[in-house]
Scaffold this active site. Structure first.
Site, PDB file in Angstrom:
ATOM      1  CG  HIS A  29      -4.375   7.770  -9.022  1.00 48.32           C
ATOM      2  ND1 HIS A  29      -3.473   8.644  -8.463  1.00 48.32           N
ATOM      3  CD2 HIS A  29      -4.444   6.710  -8.194  1.00 48.32           C
ATOM      4  CE1 HIS A  29      -3.005   8.122  -7.347  1.00 48.32           C
ATOM      5  NE2 HIS A  29      -3.581   6.955  -7.158  1.00 48.32           N
ATOM      6  CG  ASP A  69      -6.128  12.705  -8.680  1.00 54.00           C
ATOM      7  OD1 ASP A  69      -6.930  12.040  -7.982  1.00 54.00           O
ATOM      8  OD2 ASP A  69      -5.114  12.202  -9.209  1.00 54.00           O
TER       9      ASP A  69
END
Length: 175
Positions: A136, A141
């Site tokens: 995250h 990501d």
């Protein structure tokens, strides 16, 4: 935050350029949102107000990021979420909207693997054994999304997709 249309702000931007399955360049920066980061957002991404207080603001970051991406084909997971934030900011600053082809690994996953129950990024990372340091966080990501896209491209090639037009047939209309 979680909603560009409700005034939530960008607090981190990252991108990688991939060629032949390898990362050849990257862009990553925290962004000072000029407002407190919500508890909910901080819980998800681990970014605190203290971390962004000396970071550049989005009006300084956005032109650099747009230059970084140039006319590249963009790939994102749940692309409509990320693109909504950029679109709001581009419009706010009177900049042209992005004209890049934007592919969504969430959409591709649903089309290539309809039998999967979940298509979220953490689940795809686990399914394809992609380890990350900071789930995250933008760069982690983005790297995971890039690796997943490369896996999807191998699958698309196996299915006969040899051009971007062929990929778009599986993907559906690009953003």
């Amino acid at each position: 935050g979680l909603s560009a249309s409700c005034g939530d702000e960008i607090c981190e931007v990252a991108g990688v350029k991939i060629k032949n399955g390898r990362i050849i360049d990257k862009f990553v920066t925290l962004v000072n949102p000029r407002c407190p980061i919500s508890f909910e957002a901080s819980t998800v991404n681990g970014i605190t107000d203290d971390m962004v207080k000396n970071a550049p603001t989005i009006e300084k970051v956005l032109p650099k990021f747009i230059k970084f991406i140039g006319d590249s084909i963009l790939v994102a997971h749940n692309a409509s979420f990320d693109i909504s934030f950029f679109s709001v900011k581009l419009k706010y600053f009177g900049l042209n909207p992005m004209s890049n082809i934007i592919l969504d690994t969430l959409r591709l996953s649903r089309r290539l693997f309809p039998h999967y129950r979940n298509h979220n990024l953490p689940e795809l990372r686990r399914r394809f054994s992609i380890d990350l340091e900071n789930e995250h966080r933008a760069l982690s990501d983005v790297i995971a999304t890039g690796k997943i896209f490369c896996i999807f491209m191998d699958e698309l090639k196996r299915l006969g997709a040899g051009s971007i037009d062929d990929v778009l047939k599986y993907h559906g209309k690009a953003f």
